[in-house]
Scaffold this active site. Structure first.
Site, PDB file in Angstrom:
ATOM      1  N   SER A 110       1.399  -4.314  10.918  1.00 29.56           N
ATOM      2  CA  SER A 110       1.579  -3.174  10.021  1.00 29.56           C
ATOM      3  C   SER A 110       2.874  -2.410  10.235  1.00 29.56           C
ATOM      4  CB  SER A 110       0.388  -2.228  10.130  1.00 29.56           C
ATOM      5  OG  SER A 110       0.049  -1.984  11.471  1.00 29.56           O
ATOM      6  N   HIS A 137      -2.598  -6.118   5.319  1.00 28.77           N
ATOM      7  CA  HIS A 137      -1.334  -5.980   4.588  1.00 28.77           C
ATOM      8  C   HIS A 137      -0.990  -7.238   3.797  1.00 28.77           C
ATOM      9  CE1 HIS A 137      -0.368  -2.122   6.321  1.00 28.77           C
ATOM     10  NE2 HIS A 137      -0.879  -2.582   7.442  1.00 28.77           N
ATOM     11  N   LYS A 183      -5.391  -1.015   0.274  1.00 30.29           N
ATOM     12  CA  LYS A 183      -3.938  -1.132   0.217  1.00 30.29           C
ATOM     13  C   LYS A 183      -3.519  -1.778  -1.106  1.00 30.29           C
ATOM     14  CE  LYS A 183      -3.532  -0.362   5.051  1.00 30.29           C
ATOM     15  NZ  LYS A 183      -3.855  -0.839   6.378  1.00 30.29           N
TER      16      LYS A 183
END
Ligand SMILES: *Cc1c(COP(=O)(O)O)cnc(C)c1O
Length: 389
Positions: free
Chosen positions: A179, A207, A238
């Site tokens: 990250s 991610h 996300k």
């Protein structure tokens, strides 16, 4: 004397070492442009990589789901029932990840904590990359298994630790995309170590979900390693623009987690609006590959131009671009200069990164316009690196 006075002392210490943090209040959605104190700024640090958090289709799906299923779910699925909506979303996630089943949690944080804590316990071993996300660290500690930290992305070091033995079950766990650095774990080599020593493998694609891989399933898909990874974790929060997390894998695993992951059993099922939004986002991930392609394009543009401007930029394989600074104080000054130039990307300081590794963590979004990206680049170029050292 107030027994909480110690907090005041600690806060002063944080302030003195440039480590006190406070959230910036914004008055807009978290899109490519945000509004702070009435002033528009280009947002260059969001994990809303595909721009779906504000996409009208995703927002509509949230409203429709709330109308159909209510604002909340009232209890955990084992108590008051699992909505068809959640089950449909879980089915879609299983299809995305090419596995038998998936189970949704209220957040990616809770998915990691619940998965690790239910897979290993006393007498077992966790093998964990030193740069893994805090939720993996916390889940590992909660599990009471012995935690063995291996050097970042170093499969040889992992192998040498795994070879020592002395544990009942072993679990290798790693972020796929890290990250704070944006690099990808050496998953093929990690899977090889797992095979050699009969270890379970768990990969956190927080991610990568929606962003990486031809279908947006993540780095495991991109590397063709689906069969070698036992447990895949992802987030709805996300790139999918919603809120929640999931674990994907075999159906035995799903039944086990439904029964034994404490963050599933003792947590109220996620809000219908979040589930509906995530379902709609998955359709967009499947239909609009251009969003993933644009991220790749924008990343190389920004990386090349920032290097040319004299910045030290890590080697990213994702939407995350670390602009390395070092000192927290210098990182704060760079962030302030960039913000003055109309770009919002705060300094990332310890404990989020190692001591002396403060940075600006830039992210590109599929919905950044060309001129917004130019503004990001010129904001950095005019801030000049090393100016304050
Ligand atoms: C953000 C993040 C999580 C947590 O996901 P949330 O849905 O935000 O709770 C887990 N793992 C990694 C690597 C992350 O970056």
């Amino acid at each position: 004397m107030d027994p909480l006075d110690w907090i005041g002392d600690e806060l002063e210490r944080l302030t003195a070492s440039y480590l006190l943090r406070e959230p910036t209040v914004i008055s807009s959605t978290s899109g490519p442009e945000i509004v702070i104190d009435g002033k528009p700024l280009v947002l260059a640090c969001s994990n809303n990589y595909l721009g779906l958090a504000g996409d009208y289709r995703v927002v509509d799906a949230a409203m429709i789901a709330a109308r159909r299923w209510g604002a909340g779910t009232g209890a955990s699925p084992l108590v008051s029932g699992l909505t068809e909506l959640q089950r449909e979303l879980e089915g879609k996630l299983a299809v995305l990840e090419s596995v038998e089943d998936a189970i949704v949690f209220s957040s990616g944080y809770l998915a990691n904590v619940g998965a690790i804590q239910s897979l290993v316990g006393q007498g077992d071993a966790v093998f964990s990359d030193e740069l893994n996300h805090a939720s993996i660290i916390d889940g590992s500690r909660l599990s009471r298994a012995r935690v063995n930290v291996y050097r970042h992305a170093d499969a040889d070091h992992l192998r040498s630790i795994a070879a020592r033995g002395g544990y009942r079950r072993g679990l290798i766990v790693t972020d796929s995309v890290f990250s704070m650095d944006g690099d990808i774990a050496p998953l093929a080599e990690i899977a090889e170590v797992a095979r050699e020593y009969g270890l379970m493998t768990m990969v956190d694609e927080a991610h990568a979900t929606g962003v990486i891989g031809p279908g947006g399933a993540g780095a495991v898909e991109a590397l063709g390693l689906g069969d070698a990874i036992d447990v895949k974790v992802g987030t709805l929060s996300k790139a999918l623009g919603s809120a929640g997390g999931f674990v994907a894998g075999g159906s035995r695993l799903a039944v086990w987690l439904r029964n034994r992951a404490r963050s599933q059993v003792f947590d109220t099922a996620p809000a219908p609006a979040a589930l509906g939004a995530a379902k709609s986002a998955l359709d967009i991930v499947a239909a609009e590959a251009w969003r993933r392609e644009r991220i790749v394009e924008l990343r190389s543009l920004v990386v090349d131009d920032l290097r040319e401007a004299g910045f030290e930029v890590g080697s990213s394989d994702s939407a995350i671009i670390p602009v390395m600074v070092g000192e927290s104080r210098v990182a704060l000054e760079l962030a302030a200069a960039v913000r003055e130039a109309g770009v919002f990307a705060p300094a990332i300081r310890p404990p989020s990164v190692a001591e002396g590794a403060a940075r600006i963590r830039l992210t590109v979004m599929a919905t950044h316009s060309d001129s917004q990206v130019e503004q990001i680049i010129s904001a950095f170029a005019s801030a000049r690196p090393g100016r304050a050292s």
